[in-house]
Scaffold this active site. Structure first.
Site, PDB file in Angstrom:
ATOM      1  N   LYS A  22      43.449  45.470  37.878  1.00 44.93           N
ATOM      2  CA  LYS A  22      44.425  46.209  36.941  1.00 44.93           C
ATOM      3  C   LYS A  22      44.967  47.433  37.798  1.00 44.93           C
ATOM      4  O   LYS A  22      46.244  47.459  37.984  1.00 44.93           O
ATOM      5  CB  LYS A  22      43.632  46.759  35.614  1.00 44.93           C
ATOM      6  CG  LYS A  22      44.779  47.103  34.738  1.00 44.93           C
ATOM      7  CD  LYS A  22      43.699  47.750  33.443  1.00 44.93           C
ATOM      8  CE  LYS A  22      43.127  46.635  32.712  1.00 44.93           C
ATOM      9  NZ  LYS A  22      42.056  47.216  31.616  1.00 44.93           N
ATOM     10  N   GLY A 100      33.149  42.620  28.433  1.00 46.45           N
ATOM     11  CA  GLY A 100      31.904  43.218  28.492  1.00 46.45           C
ATOM     12  C   GLY A 100      32.057  44.644  29.290  1.00 46.45           C
ATOM     13  O   GLY A 100      31.222  45.569  29.070  1.00 46.45           O
ATOM     14  N   ARG A 337      49.047  40.627  35.826  1.00 47.38           N
ATOM     15  CA  ARG A 337      48.399  39.718  36.648  1.00 47.38           C
ATOM     16  C   ARG A 337      48.908  38.402  36.719  1.00 47.38           C
ATOM     17  O   ARG A 337      49.893  38.005  35.802  1.00 47.38           O
ATOM     18  CB  ARG A 337      46.947  39.799  36.057  1.00 47.38           C
ATOM     19  CG  ARG A 337      46.912  39.231  34.616  1.00 47.38           C
ATOM     20  CD  ARG A 337      45.603  39.440  34.138  1.00 47.38           C
ATOM     21  NE  ARG A 337      45.715  39.320  32.528  1.00 47.38           N
ATOM     22  CZ  ARG A 337      44.907  39.872  31.664  1.00 47.38           C
ATOM     23  NH1 ARG A 337      43.908  40.386  32.035  1.00 47.38           N
ATOM     24  NH2 ARG A 337      45.170  39.825  30.327  1.00 47.38           N
ATOM     25  N   SER A 781      26.620   5.088  54.359  1.00 49.77           N
ATOM     26  CA  SER A 781      26.991   5.797  53.069  1.00 49.77           C
ATOM     27  C   SER A 781      26.122   6.688  52.458  1.00 49.77           C
ATOM     28  O   SER A 781      24.898   6.062  52.401  1.00 49.77           O
ATOM     29  CB  SER A 781      27.395   4.708  52.249  1.00 49.77           C
ATOM     30  OG  SER A 781      27.939   5.220  51.160  1.00 49.77           O
ATOM     31  N   CYS A 848      28.887   7.645  48.563  1.00 51.48           N
ATOM     32  CA  CYS A 848      28.894   6.788  47.314  1.00 51.48           C
ATOM     33  C   CYS A 848      28.298   7.553  46.198  1.00 51.48           C
ATOM     34  O   CYS A 848      28.155   7.006  44.958  1.00 51.48           O
ATOM     35  CB  CYS A 848      28.613   5.483  47.501  1.00 51.48           C
ATOM     36  SG  CYS A 848      26.778   5.115  47.841  1.00 51.48           S
ATOM     37  N   TYR A 868      35.483   8.771  54.351  1.00 42.89           N
ATOM     38  CA  TYR A 868      35.999   8.410  53.115  1.00 42.89           C
ATOM     39  C   TYR A 868      35.021   9.062  51.887  1.00 42.89           C
ATOM     40  O   TYR A 868      33.883   9.225  52.334  1.00 42.89           O
ATOM     41  CB  TYR A 868      35.971   6.941  52.855  1.00 42.89           C
ATOM     42  CG  TYR A 868      35.002   6.242  52.769  1.00 42.89           C
ATOM     43  CD1 TYR A 868      34.131   6.080  51.566  1.00 42.89           C
ATOM     44  CD2 TYR A 868      34.496   5.379  53.720  1.00 42.89           C
ATOM     45  CE1 TYR A 868      32.931   5.271  51.450  1.00 42.89           C
ATOM     46  CE2 TYR A 868      33.269   4.698  53.823  1.00 42.89           C
ATOM     47  CZ  TYR A 868      32.785   4.606  52.524  1.00 42.89           C
ATOM     48  OH  TYR A 868      31.428   3.839  52.579  1.00 42.89           O
TER      49      TYR A 868
HETATM   50  P1  ADP Z   1      42.461  45.375  28.561  1.00 37.02           P
HETATM   51  O1  ADP Z   1      41.959  45.189  29.903  1.00 37.02           O
HETATM   52  O2  ADP Z   1      41.542  44.783  27.391  1.00 37.02           O
HETATM   53  O3  ADP Z   1      43.751  44.548  28.442  1.00 37.02           O
HETATM   54  P2  ADP Z   1      43.989  47.622  28.660  1.00 37.02           P
HETATM   55  O4  ADP Z   1      43.598  48.528  29.618  1.00 37.02           O
HETATM   56  O5  ADP Z   1      44.879  46.872  29.298  1.00 37.02           O
HETATM   57  O6  ADP Z   1      42.613  46.972  28.276  1.00 37.02           O
HETATM   58  O7  ADP Z   1      44.295  48.203  27.536  1.00 37.02           O
HETATM   59  C1  ADP Z   1      44.324  47.772  26.315  1.00 37.02           C
HETATM   60  C2  ADP Z   1      45.657  48.085  25.394  1.00 37.02           C
HETATM   61  O8  ADP Z   1      46.000  49.566  25.751  1.00 37.02           O
HETATM   62  C3  ADP Z   1      46.654  47.402  26.258  1.00 37.02           C
HETATM   63  O9  ADP Z   1      47.563  46.760  25.176  1.00 37.02           O
HETATM   64  C4  ADP Z   1      47.639  48.265  26.963  1.00 37.02           C
HETATM   65  O10 ADP Z   1      48.836  48.035  27.265  1.00 37.02           O
HETATM   66  C5  ADP Z   1      47.490  49.637  26.206  1.00 37.02           C
HETATM   67  N1  ADP Z   1      47.426  51.021  26.992  1.00 37.02           N
HETATM   68  C6  ADP Z   1      46.752  51.102  28.230  1.00 37.02           C
HETATM   69  N2  ADP Z   1      47.171  52.166  28.647  1.00 37.02           N
HETATM   70  C7  ADP Z   1      48.111  52.618  28.024  1.00 37.02           C
HETATM   71  C8  ADP Z   1      48.996  54.000  28.053  1.00 37.02           C
HETATM   72  N3  ADP Z   1      48.838  54.701  29.162  1.00 37.02           N
HETATM   73  N4  ADP Z   1      50.121  53.752  27.393  1.00 37.02           N
HETATM   74  C9  ADP Z   1      50.095  52.959  26.248  1.00 37.02           C
HETATM   75  N5  ADP Z   1      49.370  51.965  25.984  1.00 37.02           N
HETATM   76  C10 ADP Z   1      48.450  51.745  26.895  1.00 37.02           C
HETATM   77 MG    MG Z   2      45.373  44.749  29.530  1.00 39.41          MG
END
Ligand code: ADP
Ligand code: MG
Ligand code: MG
Length: 896
Positions: A22, A100, A337, A781, A848, A868
């Site tokens: 992220k 998690g 991502r 083989s 095989c 192969y």
């Molecule tokens: P996850 O990994 O579970 O997606 P995120 O960190 O992406 O968790 O956040 C969960 C939600 O909160 C997402 O919908 C994200 O867009 C929102 N969110 C996170 N940071 C902000 C922010 N700074 N302002 C507004 N919304 C946020």
């Molecule tokens: Mg997210």
């Protein structure tokens, strides 16, 4: 000094190890100039230091403080300022996205003072500010301090009830929310013994520490074990300025994909929820709108989003998945991502991106997953309108429909009678194998995705649903019930191995588009998926060095394999040629023969039958090599069961019947009884003990080849001796069998261009002495099923009881019967390849065992230099693809 904190301007997408997925992508987008709320990332190293020291390293706290000041300066606001507060989100983010890990905390920085500042910022929207505050107390309490979430939910419900029947969150006004906040703070105090922290810096430090600790939470650890992710990576923490999607109808939040992840089509796809914060989409509290609706609601932001999607695709050269928030008409990008996609979607996308010149051919080829290719050939169920009676794990892809039976014997018997059956069991064992392969589909009420049923089903390409625990079996009355529906033996059910759904009755199944196209269906040949498949497979074929053969025992299987691109047969097992009434009688006569004449008479019956089998196979494979393995299993497999026979004899005697014939049989069966038949009289040992047997088989093979050759076709024959452990065994066999072949060819006046003699390498001793054995072999083989079995000392038929636990505890890198165990069995193979080639430079090498259709094992075979791989016919495409990818993968790793 270690740098523990990076501003979003300081990172990039390649820093996932340090910044997490992220954080690395937030940094990348920031530097691309996309509208990302500013922020900073605390590194995974800080997490590891925190966990090692049991507290935050002081330098880290210092650095985080400095970055916070910079963030405040950039925003012109101070965290938690009662006049004009900066608010932030605290977001976890490891290298791999991982359930998690700690959930995100939004609106951090709110307290009794700054809630008023937030109201001022929003033009006096006190209700909005208090709603944000109560959400924050709730999230912080639950996520950071482990206060049970129900306590807050319950208090909120009470507030709504007080408001009136059927009241919603949105019906609570500013006054009501003030009371809710008060109540929430009491709950917080009750559960933590402390007051809700008012100091924003304290809030921040507590949240950061909680993210770090969540790395070692049970759920995170379990997930890592399941997915073979290292425990030593740690998670990063992202601290980011808040933007608000819940400030009215000109605000909202959503998730967007740059292409449709299901179909692969090049159209934007996603969900949008007006007037909501991020977590509302996930919580599913209101129905989202399709992303296209945003175009009507806010054409300017929509246009900008489309532009951002385009920029991201051009930059990442792949389909991206994006989180967005719109605050009062201003678009913000909160995450991106590489997007997950279906097995179908990935082919279409890779091919489209190739045509758009976004990626080159090699890249396109690496974008498709060989492990999932098989899914594209499976039938699907048209379930529209039908309600499943149960749901289990989608253990093996494909759909199947048939009559329910409850035992493997029934499955086999019904299938022989022409019925389509679904075998339903609590779980399966190796004893059920014959019924499993006779069934259209398999349904179990217990067991996971690595249970015996699941592993066999995937290996055989049979659709399966496993662990459907709503199914209550009642074997006594040959029935099961599922959520109130009763199904008895013979009733029809439909199972969907893609979803895990189980339906009563026969639902329509649809052939896969690829199968239809292969069969010549004109419309199917116009589809994107077929075109993608054709083009990328052609590239895989052009790139690969490994040839791909199939394991096939009959002319039909051979034809099928050839249609799928097989370049020969790597294993033609002859044991099934000994089954069938007439043949079993002759085989028994051979085993029981007291004189050479009796034995020869049996061979005279078997010879023409075997010859016809081979004629069909050589015809189907004309021009391509066919490796025929001489008889391998222990002979007693062709005799009646010892116990059954003893019972028959005893009963017959009691009735005063003449049982001399059965007694003779029983004596022979007793004589042949082996404590360990799989390590007993089988394979080449049979050939040594019963010389007439292999001679008869060679005669059948060579006469068949001569016949086919005279028809103007081109049989290419490779005769393979199983289970060889010493050079002497192979030498002796060749000395006995080659003259047999020569004599026939001379008699028939035929020459074969390709007649080779070789052996399987499936006993560890053979691998270790391969240099010697190669001197008398034209080819090797690798029989990796037995090699794994004997190398580990694991019985493949019994490993089901513990292999799951072994994998979970990482006692083996992967199930060694699925993927070649590189350090052990793989090392034996490598040794045999090197020493074998040294002993005989002209040696051909193949595999095989079932590993020949497993992509990771194919890669290994490429690397060790086999010529192969040979696999089941339905895996031929998978192996072709994996072999092409192996070349590109190793070219890539070589250039790194
Ligand atoms: P996850 O990994 O579970 O997606 P995120 O960190 O992406 O968790 O956040 C969960 C939600 O909160 C997402 O919908 C994200 O867009 C929102 N969110 C996170 N940071 C902000 C922010 N700074 N302002 C507004 N919304 C946020
Ligand atoms: Mg997210
Ligand atoms: Mg074997």
């Amino acid at each position: 000094m270690t740098k523990y904190v990076y501003d979003f301007h300081e990172g990039n997408k390649d820093m996932k190890d340090l910044l997490g997925g992220k954080g690395a992508n937030l940094a990348e987008m920031t530097n691309m100039g996309l509208p990302v709320p500013p922020g900073f990332t605390i590194t995974t190293e800080a997490c590891l230091a925190y966990l090692a020291q049991g507290g935050a390293p002081p330098e880290m706290l210092g650095e985080a403080g400095e970055h916070l000041v910079r963030l405040q300066d950039a925003m012109g606001k101070v965290l938690g300022d009662p006049e004009d507060p900066l608010l932030v989100s605290v977001r976890s983010g490891a290298k791999f996205s991982m359930p998690g890990m700690m959930d995100t905390v939004l609106n951090l920085g709110l307290n009794d003072g700054s809630v008023n500042g937030l109201a001022k910022q929003t033009g006096g929207d006190v209700r909005f500010a208090r709603d944000a505050y109560r959400r924050f107390v709730q999230m912080f309490g639950k996520i950071v301090m482990d206060v049970p979430g129900d306590a807050f939910e319950h208090a909120l419900d009470e507030a709504k009830e007080r408001k009136g029947p059927g009241a919603q969150d949105t019906d609570l006004d500013a006054e009501d929310l003030a009371a809710v906040i008060e109540r929430f703070r009491e709950i917080y105090r009750e559960h933590t013994g402390e007051d809700f922290p008012q100091d924003p810096k304290e809030q921040l430090n507590l949240a950061i520490a909680a993210v770090f600790r969540s790395w070692n939470g049970k759920r995170a650890r379990d997930y890592r074990r399941q997915n073979k992710i290292s425990d030593d990576l740690g998670t990063a923490v992202n601290v980011q300025a808040m933007v608000f999607g819940n400030r009215g109808d000109d605000s909202g939040t959503g998730v967007a994909f740059t292409r449709d992840p299901a179909t692969g089509e090049n159209v934007p796809y996603g969900d949008y929820l007006p007037n909501a914060q991020g977590e509302d989409v996930v919580a599913g509290i209101r129905n989202t709108l399709p992303l296209a609706e945003l175009q009507k609601l806010d054409p300017v932001s929509y246009g900008e989003l489309i532009q951002v999607m385009h920029t991201l695709e051009m930059h990442y050269r792949d389909m991206c998945d994006i989180e967005i928030t719109i605050e009062k008409g201003k678009l913000w990008i909160l995450q991106t991502r590489i997007g997950k996609r279906t097995a179908f979607g990935e082919w279409v996308m890779a091919h489209d991106m190739l045509n758009e010149s976004l990626i080159d051919e090699d890249t396109a080829l690496l974008r498709v997953d060989a492990n999932r290719l098989e899914e594209l050939f499976k039938r699907t169920v048209q379930a529209a309108g039908a309600t499943p009676i149960a749901r289990g794990l989608n253990a093996s892809p494909g759909a199947a429909t048939g009559k329910v039976v409850f035992s493997a014997d029934e499955a086999e018997a019904w299938a022989k009678g022409g019925e389509r059956v679904i075998l339903v069991r609590r779980e399966t064992t190796p004893d059920d194998y014959h019924g499993m392969i006779a069934a259209q589909g398999i349904l179990t009420s217990a067991g996971g995705t690595n249970s015996h049923a699941a592993v066999v089903a995937r290996g055989e390409g049979i659709p399966a649903v496993c662990g459907a625990d709503q199914i209550k079996l009642d074997l006594a009355s040959r029935a099961f019930t599922a959520n109130g529906t009763k199904v008895v033996e013979g009733d029809v059910v439909t199972i969907d191995g893609f979803t895990g759904n189980v339906y009563v009755g026969e639902l329509p199944l649809e052939d896969s588009v690829l199968e239809k196209a292969r069969a010549g269906d004109a419309a199917a040949r116009e589809t994107r998926i077929w075109k993608a498949f054709q083009r990328l497979m052609a590239h895989a074929d052009a790139r690969r060095r490994l040839r791909v053969r199939a394991n096939a025992d009959t002319p039909d299987q051979s034809t099928n394999a050839r249609e799928r691109g097989a370049e020969g047969i790597g294993l033609c097992r002859t044991e099934h040629m000994f089954l069938g009434q007439e043949r079993v009688a002759a085989v028994q006569q051979m085993i029981l023969a007291e004189t050479p004449e009796e034995e020869q008479a049996a061979y005279d019956v078997l010879l023409p039958l075997q010859r016809d089998d081979f004629v069909g196979i050589f015809r189907a494979m004309s021009g391509l090599p066919v490796t025929v393995r001489l008889l391998d299993p222990p002979l007693h497999e062709f005799l009646p069961n010892q116990v059954d026979l003893a019972v028959q004899v005893a009963l017959g005697r009691e009735r005063g019947e003449d049982v001399s014939e059965q007694e003779r049989l029983l004596r022979k069966v007793n004589e042949m009884h082996e404590a360990n038949p799989m390590l007993g009289l089988r394979g080449v040992r049979l050939g040594i003990v019963k010389p007439g047997l292999y001679a008869m088989q060679v005669r059948a093979i060579v006469e068949a080849a001569a016949t086919v050759k005279k028809e103007g076709l081109d049989p290419q024959v490779e005769i393979m001796i199983p289970l060889v452990a010493t050079k002497g065994e192979l030498e002796q066999m060749r000395a006995e069998l080659e003259p047999v072949a020569r004599e026939i060819l001379e008699r028939e006046g035929v020459e074969l261009d390709h007649l080779e003699w070789g052996t399987m390498i499936e006993v560890p001793r053979a691998a270790v002495t391969a240099g010697e054995i190669a001197e008398v072999a034209d080819f090797f083989s690798f029989g990796t099923n037995d090699l794994t079995q004997m190398g580990f000392g694991f019985s493949r038929d019994d490993i089901g009881k513990f292999v799951g636990m072994y994998e979970e505890r990482k006692l083996v890198p992967a199930n060694p019967f699925v993927t070649v165990d590189r350090p052990g069995i793989g090392r034996l193979m490598r040794l045999a390849v090197e020493e074998g080639k040294a002993g005989n430079p002209a040696l051909h090498l193949g595999i095989c065992g079932e590993h020949g259709g497993d992509p990771a094992s194919v890669t290994f075979c490429h690397e060790v230099g086999l010529d192969y791989v040979s696999c089941s016919p339905f895996r031929v495409e998978t192996a072709r693809l994996a072999a092409g990818q192996a070349v590109i993968g190793s070219a890539e790793s070589a250039s790194k």
